[in-house]
Design a protein around this motif. Structure first.
Motif, PDB file in Angstrom:
ATOM      1  N   GLY A  92      47.491  90.706  62.387  1.00  0.00           N
ATOM      2  CA  GLY A  92      48.532  91.570  61.846  1.00  0.00           C
ATOM      3  C   GLY A  92      49.318  92.294  62.925  1.00  0.00           C
ATOM      4  N   VAL A  93      48.593  92.853  63.896  1.00  0.00           N
ATOM      5  CA  VAL A  93      49.242  93.629  64.952  1.00  0.00           C
ATOM      6  C   VAL A  93      49.972  92.733  65.948  1.00  0.00           C
ATOM      7  CG1 VAL A  93      48.845  95.177  66.924  1.00  0.00           C
ATOM      8  CG2 VAL A  93      47.643  95.572  64.759  1.00  0.00           C
ATOM      9  N   PHE A  94      49.278  91.699  66.414  1.00  0.00           N
ATOM     10  CA  PHE A  94      49.840  90.880  67.495  1.00  0.00           C
ATOM     11  C   PHE A  94      50.722  89.731  66.996  1.00  0.00           C
ATOM     12  CE2 PHE A  94      46.306  92.966  69.600  1.00  0.00           C
ATOM     13  CZ  PHE A  94      46.850  93.307  70.829  1.00  0.00           C
ATOM     14  N   THR A  95      50.203  88.922  66.061  1.00  0.00           N
ATOM     15  CA  THR A  95      50.930  87.702  65.697  1.00  0.00           C
ATOM     16  C   THR A  95      51.928  87.902  64.563  1.00  0.00           C
ATOM     17  OG1 THR A  95      49.339  86.892  64.048  1.00  0.00           O
ATOM     18  CG2 THR A  95      48.857  86.426  66.353  1.00  0.00           C
ATOM     19  N   LYS A  96      51.948  89.087  63.973  1.00  0.00           N
ATOM     20  CA  LYS A  96      52.949  89.388  62.955  1.00  0.00           C
ATOM     21  C   LYS A  96      53.889  90.498  63.421  1.00  0.00           C
ATOM     22  CE  LYS A  96      51.901  86.234  60.120  1.00  0.00           C
ATOM     23  NZ  LYS A  96      52.860  85.119  59.908  1.00  0.00           N
ATOM     24  N   ALA A  97      53.344  91.694  63.676  1.00  0.00           N
ATOM     25  CA  ALA A  97      54.187  92.834  64.033  1.00  0.00           C
ATOM     26  C   ALA A  97      54.836  92.672  65.413  1.00  0.00           C
ATOM     27  CB  ALA A  97      53.363  94.123  63.986  1.00  0.00           C
ATOM     28  N   LEU A  98      54.018  92.513  66.444  1.00  0.00           N
ATOM     29  CA  LEU A  98      54.566  92.381  67.796  1.00  0.00           C
ATOM     30  C   LEU A  98      55.378  91.105  67.946  1.00  0.00           C
ATOM     31  CD1 LEU A  98      51.655  93.680  70.061  1.00  0.00           C
ATOM     32  CD2 LEU A  98      53.842  94.787  69.570  1.00  0.00           C
ATOM     33  N   PHE A  99      54.951  90.038  67.273  1.00  0.00           N
ATOM     34  CA  PHE A  99      55.736  88.796  67.293  1.00  0.00           C
ATOM     35  C   PHE A  99      57.142  89.037  66.750  1.00  0.00           C
ATOM     36  CE2 PHE A  99      57.379  85.569  64.365  1.00  0.00           C
ATOM     37  CZ  PHE A  99      57.759  84.587  65.273  1.00  0.00           C
ATOM     38  N   LYS A 100      57.207  89.720  65.604  1.00  0.00           N
ATOM     39  CA  LYS A 100      58.502  89.980  64.969  1.00  0.00           C
ATOM     40  C   LYS A 100      59.397  90.816  65.867  1.00  0.00           C
ATOM     41  CE  LYS A 100      61.342  89.969  61.399  1.00  0.00           C
ATOM     42  NZ  LYS A 100      62.074  88.735  61.051  1.00  0.00           N
ATOM     43  N   LEU A 101      58.829  91.849  66.475  1.00  0.00           N
ATOM     44  CA  LEU A 101      59.612  92.717  67.363  1.00  0.00           C
ATOM     45  C   LEU A 101      60.075  91.953  68.607  1.00  0.00           C
ATOM     46  CD1 LEU A 101      57.510  96.017  67.153  1.00  0.00           C
ATOM     47  CD2 LEU A 101      59.713  95.546  66.066  1.00  0.00           C
ATOM     48  N   ALA A 102      59.182  91.140  69.181  1.00  0.00           N
ATOM     49  CA  ALA A 102      59.531  90.374  70.387  1.00  0.00           C
ATOM     50  C   ALA A 102      60.611  89.346  70.087  1.00  0.00           C
ATOM     51  CB  ALA A 102      58.287  89.685  70.947  1.00  0.00           C
ATOM     52  N   TYR A 103      60.450  88.622  68.982  1.00  0.00           N
ATOM     53  CA  TYR A 103      61.411  87.562  68.653  1.00  0.00           C
ATOM     54  C   TYR A 103      62.780  88.133  68.308  1.00  0.00           C
ATOM     55  CZ  TYR A 103      63.655  83.594  66.436  1.00  0.00           C
ATOM     56  OH  TYR A 103      64.551  82.610  66.104  1.00  0.00           O
ATOM     57  N   ASP A 104      62.812  89.164  67.476  1.00  0.00           N
ATOM     58  CA  ASP A 104      64.101  89.745  67.079  1.00  0.00           C
ATOM     59  C   ASP A 104      64.828  90.366  68.263  1.00  0.00           C
ATOM     60  OD1 ASP A 104      63.548  88.917  64.563  1.00  0.00           O
ATOM     61  OD2 ASP A 104      63.304  90.905  63.682  1.00  0.00           O
ATOM     62  N   THR A 105      64.073  90.998  69.174  1.00  0.00           N
ATOM     63  CA  THR A 105      64.689  91.575  70.370  1.00  0.00           C
ATOM     64  C   THR A 105      65.196  90.469  71.290  1.00  0.00           C
ATOM     65  OG1 THR A 105      63.167  93.452  70.244  1.00  0.00           O
ATOM     66  CG2 THR A 105      64.376  93.170  72.301  1.00  0.00           C
ATOM     67  N   SER A 106      64.433  89.373  71.375  1.00  0.00           N
ATOM     68  CA  SER A 106      64.859  88.233  72.185  1.00  0.00           C
ATOM     69  C   SER A 106      66.178  87.668  71.670  1.00  0.00           C
ATOM     70  CB  SER A 106      63.784  87.138  72.168  1.00  0.00           C
ATOM     71  OG  SER A 106      64.242  85.954  72.792  1.00  0.00           O
ATOM     72  N   VAL A 107      66.273  87.520  70.346  1.00  0.00           N
ATOM     73  CA  VAL A 107      67.499  86.987  69.736  1.00  0.00           C
ATOM     74  C   VAL A 107      68.682  87.913  70.021  1.00  0.00           C
ATOM     75  CG1 VAL A 107      68.636  86.505  67.532  1.00  0.00           C
ATOM     76  CG2 VAL A 107      66.336  85.652  67.948  1.00  0.00           C
ATOM     77  N   SER A 108      68.434  89.222  69.991  1.00  0.00           N
ATOM     78  CA  SER A 108      69.522  90.174  70.267  1.00  0.00           C
ATOM     79  C   SER A 108      69.983  90.081  71.711  1.00  0.00           C
ATOM     80  CB  SER A 108      69.061  91.603  69.956  1.00  0.00           C
ATOM     81  OG  SER A 108      68.094  92.050  70.895  1.00  0.00           O
ATOM     82  N   GLN A 109      69.103  89.597  72.605  1.00  0.00           N
ATOM     83  CA  GLN A 109      69.432  89.490  74.028  1.00  0.00           C
ATOM     84  C   GLN A 109      70.070  88.144  74.377  1.00  0.00           C
ATOM     85  OE1 GLN A 109      68.759  91.739  76.802  1.00  0.00           O
ATOM     86  NE2 GLN A 109      68.556  93.257  75.173  1.00  0.00           N
ATOM     87  N   VAL A 110      69.516  87.072  73.823  1.00  0.00           N
ATOM     88  CA  VAL A 110      69.952  85.732  74.246  1.00  0.00           C
ATOM     89  C   VAL A 110      70.660  84.953  73.151  1.00  0.00           C
ATOM     90  CG1 VAL A 110      68.114  85.580  75.949  1.00  0.00           C
ATOM     91  CG2 VAL A 110      67.725  84.671  73.652  1.00  0.00           C
ATOM     92  N   GLY A 111      70.673  85.481  71.911  1.00  0.00           N
ATOM     93  CA  GLY A 111      71.334  84.782  70.814  1.00  0.00           C
ATOM     94  C   GLY A 111      70.378  83.926  70.005  1.00  0.00           C
ATOM     95  N   GLN A 112      70.830  83.520  68.812  1.00  0.00           N
ATOM     96  CA  GLN A 112      69.995  82.775  67.872  1.00  0.00           C
ATOM     97  C   GLN A 112      69.592  81.401  68.406  1.00  0.00           C
ATOM     98  OE1 GLN A 112      68.919  83.937  64.720  1.00  0.00           O
ATOM     99  NE2 GLN A 112      67.608  82.138  64.846  1.00  0.00           N
ATOM    100  N   SER A 113      70.539  80.684  69.018  1.00  0.00           N
ATOM    101  CA  SER A 113      70.257  79.320  69.489  1.00  0.00           C
ATOM    102  C   SER A 113      69.189  79.308  70.573  1.00  0.00           C
ATOM    103  CB  SER A 113      71.545  78.668  70.008  1.00  0.00           C
ATOM    104  OG  SER A 113      72.488  78.526  68.978  1.00  0.00           O
ATOM    105  N   THR A 114      69.394  80.120  71.614  1.00  0.00           N
ATOM    106  CA  THR A 114      68.432  80.173  72.704  1.00  0.00           C
ATOM    107  C   THR A 114      67.100  80.713  72.215  1.00  0.00           C
ATOM    108  OG1 THR A 114      70.242  80.581  74.255  1.00  0.00           O
ATOM    109  CG2 THR A 114      68.016  81.026  75.047  1.00  0.00           C
ATOM    110  N   GLY A 115      67.149  81.695  71.322  1.00  0.00           N
ATOM    111  CA  GLY A 115      65.921  82.258  70.769  1.00  0.00           C
ATOM    112  C   GLY A 115      65.095  81.221  70.039  1.00  0.00           C
ATOM    113  N   ALA A 116      65.772  80.345  69.276  1.00  0.00           N
ATOM    114  CA  ALA A 116      65.066  79.294  68.532  1.00  0.00           C
ATOM    115  C   ALA A 116      64.419  78.284  69.482  1.00  0.00           C
ATOM    116  CB  ALA A 116      66.033  78.583  67.592  1.00  0.00           C
ATOM    117  N   VAL A 117      65.137  77.911  70.543  1.00  0.00           N
ATOM    118  CA  VAL A 117      64.590  76.974  71.523  1.00  0.00           C
ATOM    119  C   VAL A 117      63.358  77.567  72.196  1.00  0.00           C
ATOM    120  CG1 VAL A 117      65.010  75.782  73.705  1.00  0.00           C
ATOM    121  CG2 VAL A 117      66.779  75.809  71.951  1.00  0.00           C
TER     122      VAL A 117
END
Length: 322
Positions: free
Chosen positions: A99-124
């Motif tokens: 819950g903490v690592f693979t859901k909450a922190l994952f969500k925060l890391a991925y969404d922040t990554s997308v905000s930095q590099v964009g949806q396409s790069t984030g998906a790759v």
């Protein structure tokens, strides 16, 4: 001699019956994971609707997980009563970590990554997860990776790249922080698969899902801060609440129950991310159909490669790579 032959024939029939049931359960497990990926693929659309109404990644993640607890709790109560909420000590520990690592922190890391590099790069970056899973399944689960798994993995990675970029490498945005967080999200996504497989060996996957999402909700509570006036006003917005509930019911509750349920079957863990990668295909197709986004022939070829990678994983006889 006749009795011996009869016994041997009976043993062979019983052995074939057990193998047949095992294969059926594994197929059911892969089907659940495939369906989970398809449902997760719709999630981006719901999040986009909530973002347009003023939601940020913390509140969309928080509502997705906290609202998902309600339908899961109802199903648990209807099917097994209060006993359904009982979980082993080990299972609870796994659920909290997930819950903490693979859901909450994952969500925060991925969404922040997308905000930095964009949806396409984030998906790759996110779909480098199968590489991590292949390594982790060998190290922690002692699984053997088969030759077709490697081929399917390579086709899957190339397919994701071609689909989200259209073959144009300039579509990639390699901001250092975004790249690091994107790879971190991929590793956490991989860890979810490994821990989900381990956690699914003793406890009900539905019960594990409940405590996993409860742990994630408690952790995200301090980031979302739902007691603030702006957040309260957002939660009173009927349109935002509608999309939050749809998102939580489908991508929060149903998809997580299917995914953990699939991992609880006797499956090859390294295959799981290939089946769930259908998420990207659904996300792209929804973008084309509902958001009028464009996809070129290179992107379509990428989708074909991903479908081929999934079909490869279904080959019955594969050569094992030691």
């Amino acid at each position: 001699m006749e009795k011996t032959n009869i016994n041997l024939d009976t043993n062979e029939v019983m052995s074939e019956s057990v193998q047949s049931k095992s294969k059926h359960k594994a197929s059911l497990g892969y089907l659940k994971i495939l369906l989970a990926g398809m449902i997760w693929g719709t999630g981006g659309y719901y999040v986009m609707q909530m973002n347009r109404l003023g939601g940020d990644p913390t509140i969309t993640a928080f509502t997705n997980h906290i609202f998902a607890l309600i339908p899961i709790a109802i199903v648990l109560l209807i099917t097994r009563g209060k006993e359904a909420f009982k979980i082993s000590k080990q299972g609870l520990i796994f659920a909290i970590i997930m819950g903490v690592f693979t859901k909450a922190l994952f969500k925060l890391a991925y969404d922040t990554s997308v905000s930095q590099v964009g949806q396409s790069t984030g998906a790759v970056l996110l779909y480098t997860a199968p590489v991590f899973i292949a390594i982790m399944s060998v190290v922690f689960l002692k699984e053997k990776i088969r030759l077709t798994n490697y081929v399917a993995l390579a086709l899957n990675l190339v397919g994701v790249f071609l689909m989200v970029t259209g073959g144009n490498i300039h579509e990639l945005n390699l901001q250092p922080l975004g790249v690091v967080l994107g790879i971190t999200a991929a590793a956490l996504h991989a860890l979810n698969t490994i821990l989900g497989r381990l956690a699914g060996k003793g406890d009900n996957p539905l019960t594990t899902s409940f405590y996993m999402l409860l742990s994630s909700s408690i952790f995200l509570l301090f980031f979302a801060k739902p007691w603030q006036a702006e957040t309260i006003a957002l939660l009173k917005n009927g349109n935002f609440l509608f999309w939050a509930l749809v998102s939580s019911l489908l991508t929060g509750a149903t998809a997580n129950m299917l995914y953990l349920g699939g991992l609880s079957h006797d499956i090859d863990t390294s295959k799981a991310p290939i089946f769930s990668s259908v998420e990207v295909i659904i996300a792209v197709l929804m973008g084309v159909v509902l958001l009028n986004e464009n996809i070129n022939w290179v992107g379509i070829f990428g989708i074909i490669l991903m479908v081929v990678s999934i079909l490869l994983m279904n080959l019955k006889k594969n050569k094992t790579v030691e």
